[in-house]
Design an enzyme around this catalytic site. Structure first.
Site, PDB file in Angstrom:
ATOM      1  N   SER A  61      61.320  79.985  68.770  1.00 52.43           N
ATOM      2  CA  SER A  61      59.817  79.526  68.609  1.00 52.43           C
ATOM      3  C   SER A  61      59.045  80.764  69.161  1.00 52.43           C
ATOM      4  O   SER A  61      59.530  81.292  70.366  1.00 52.43           O
ATOM      5  CB  SER A  61      59.659  78.333  69.107  1.00 52.43           C
ATOM      6  OG  SER A  61      58.177  78.123  69.502  1.00 52.43           O
ATOM      7  N   HIS A 116      71.465  54.622  54.746  1.00 57.08           N
ATOM      8  CA  HIS A 116      70.040  54.014  55.504  1.00 57.08           C
ATOM      9  C   HIS A 116      69.737  54.839  56.658  1.00 57.08           C
ATOM     10  O   HIS A 116      69.245  54.484  57.525  1.00 57.08           O
ATOM     11  CB  HIS A 116      69.854  52.666  55.381  1.00 57.08           C
ATOM     12  CG  HIS A 116      70.163  51.745  54.144  1.00 57.08           C
ATOM     13  ND1 HIS A 116      69.662  51.410  53.442  1.00 57.08           N
ATOM     14  CD2 HIS A 116      71.511  51.162  54.197  1.00 57.08           C
ATOM     15  CE1 HIS A 116      70.159  50.839  52.444  1.00 57.08           C
ATOM     16  NE2 HIS A 116      71.319  50.561  52.713  1.00 57.08           N
ATOM     17  N   GLU A 164      65.836  74.796  56.581  1.00 60.32           N
ATOM     18  CA  GLU A 164      64.315  74.303  56.108  1.00 60.32           C
ATOM     19  C   GLU A 164      63.955  75.072  54.935  1.00 60.32           C
ATOM     20  O   GLU A 164      63.319  74.282  54.031  1.00 60.32           O
ATOM     21  CB  GLU A 164      63.452  74.456  57.231  1.00 60.32           C
ATOM     22  CG  GLU A 164      63.843  73.773  58.585  1.00 60.32           C
ATOM     23  CD  GLU A 164      63.064  74.297  59.764  1.00 60.32           C
ATOM     24  OE1 GLU A 164      61.957  73.546  59.964  1.00 60.32           O
ATOM     25  OE2 GLU A 164      63.402  74.897  60.562  1.00 60.32           O
TER      26      GLU A 164
END
Ligand code: ARG
Length: 457
Positions: free
Chosen positions: A276, A155, A289
């Protein structure tokens, strides 16, 4: 006369011709199309359907076209409907009328089924090879960090400590099943459809076993309608690819989490991250990703083709031409993902101390405390409740298990003694000494076994 217009009095509408053409994408089937045609021509001569001389002219002509395509001098003219027509027209242009004999005892329906099967055969071999390399990279990483301890999660909550190598070996197992699935898929791809004609078989005394042998197929299709109408071998590759991408995507997700400042468990190499454009501190795990993201398109191709096929009457229907772009993109996406992941894994920096610190947090040894009470005579359910209360009380005081004194323990059970402090992350790991467990000696054996399976490459 590039689209087949024998019956027709008008040329196809320009837009319609463009709409129905597959040449812009099926051109990559050329090596399989030519190999299939060469085998077919040899067989036609062997069976005296054409002469040896004719076969030689055709085969030499096909080989010359292969050379043209490979050297980039072949013109993929937009007027040709598909790769089959483009190659055949060029053959006729180069060798003359005899080129028109190649298509005897054949249809584009069994031809395209053949080309696609040959393509998938090669794709499976490439995929399995790439999966093996990736497994080796996983093993290298596991072996290089074989003592590193990681908090295991359920979890996404800290659960029990595990060895990092054990975690990587979990992915090794998933990939092993992926390889088994692709190998199994190959058994059903490995069937020659040529000789099925348009749908009913052909009216010539052909030798299908000979063609199968020439092209390396171990079986010949048993039903002509099925052989030209079925694309389940494409679907099977795509389904196997979807499962494999799902596995890679889960790993991608973990690497993304682990490389965040919040976890700080690993550092991805600069070569596999990007910055970035606005926030100078960022090092984004783009490769991971995008692997996660590209999983979507691979699932999509599977769903698209399943949907395309579901309403089709036997046998061939043009709808089936829609199988190719999805298949090609699936193969490309999977192979690219495996390739870049292999590189990314072999440059990961594991921050063992950070993992270890995290493995000390969050009452990760709670199960071990319960097991301790069970070994002293408590039932497991009661022990579970006692430790749950202990955790609550410790959390309220802001203390770890190690910071509680014996009296604090004994408030919850008199079975607690001084030996409770002997429970550590190490004893927790060592206690999981079962087949498939994370005990270091089990993991060591598992690593040896895995290495035997894949070698060093
Ligand atoms: N371009 C077609 C395909 O990819 C080849 C088979 C065409 N057959 C036909 N009868 N139109 O499926």
């Amino acid at each position: 006369m590039s689209h087949i217009r024998g019956r027709f009095s008008k040329p196809a509408d320009n837009l319609a011709a463009k709409y129905t053409a597959s040449l812009p994408f099926d051109r990559r089937l050329y090596p399989y199309d030519i190999a299939g045609s060469i085998a077919h021509a040899k067989m036609l001569a062997k069976q005296n359907i054409i002469t040896e001389d004719e076969a030689k002219t055709i085969i030499d002509g096909l080989k010359a076209i292969l050379g043209e395509i490979e050297q980039g001098t072949f013109e993929f003219k937009a007027e040709f409907e598909d790769i089959h027509m483009a190659i055949e027209s060029r053959l006729i242009e180069n060798v003359g009328e005899v080129g028109r004999k190649l298509h005897t005892a054949r249809s584009r329906n069994d031809q395209v089924a053949l080309d696609t099967r040959l393509f998938v055969t090669e794709a499976i071999a490439d995929t399995i090879k790439a999966l093996r390399s990736f497994q080796r990279a996983l093993l290298d990483l596991a072996e290089a960090n074989k003592d590193v301890i990681l908090p295991g999660y359920t979890h996404l909550q800290v659960a029990q400590p595990v060895l990092l190598a054990h975690h990587f070996l979990a992915y090794f197992e998933m990939l092993e099943r992926d390889i088994a699935r692709f190998s199994d898929c190959f058994k059903r791809v490995d069937v020659l459809p040529l000789g099925s004609g348009a749908l009913a078989g052909v009216a010539y005394d052909i030798d299908r076993d000979f063609v199968a042998q020439e092209l390396g197929f171990s079986q010949v299709s048993r039903n002509s309608l099925d052989a030209v109408a079925d694309r389940d071998f494409v679907l099977e590759y795509e389904a196997d690819a979807a499962l494999c991408m799902m596995h890679l995507s889960r790993l991608a997700q973990e690497l993304t989490l682990w490389s965040s400042a919040e976890f700080g468990f690993i550092e991805l190499d600069d070569a596999f991250t990007t910055g970035s454009s606005i926030m100078p501190q960022k090092k984004n795990p783009d490769v991971a990703e995008l692997a996660r993201g590209k999983t979507g398109r691979v699932y999509g191709h599977l769903m698209a083709l399943l949907t395309t096929m579901k309403g089709l009457p036997l046998a061939y229907n043009s709808d089936m031409q829609e199988d190719k772009e999805g298949l090609f993109d699936t193969v490309d996406t999977l192979l690219n993902t495996l390739g870049v992941f292999t590189g990314m894994l072999s440059t990961i920096k594991v921050k063992g101390e950070k993992m270890r610190l995290a493995a000390e947090r969050g009452y990760i040894l709670a199960t071990d405390l319960a097991d301790y009470l069970v070994k002293k005579g408590e039932t497991f359910r009661a022990a579970h409740e006692i430790v749950a209360k202990l955790v609550n009380s410790a959390a309220k005081k802001g203390k770890t298990f190690a910071e509680l004194n014996v009296k604090e323990y004994q408030k919850f059970s008199t079975l607690f003694g001084k030996d409770v402090y002997e429970i550590t992350v190490e004893t927790s790991l060592a206690a999981r000494d079962v087949i498939g467990g994370t005990a270091p000696k089990r993991v060591k054996q598992a690593l040896i076994k895995a290495r035997k399976m894949v070698g060093r490459g």
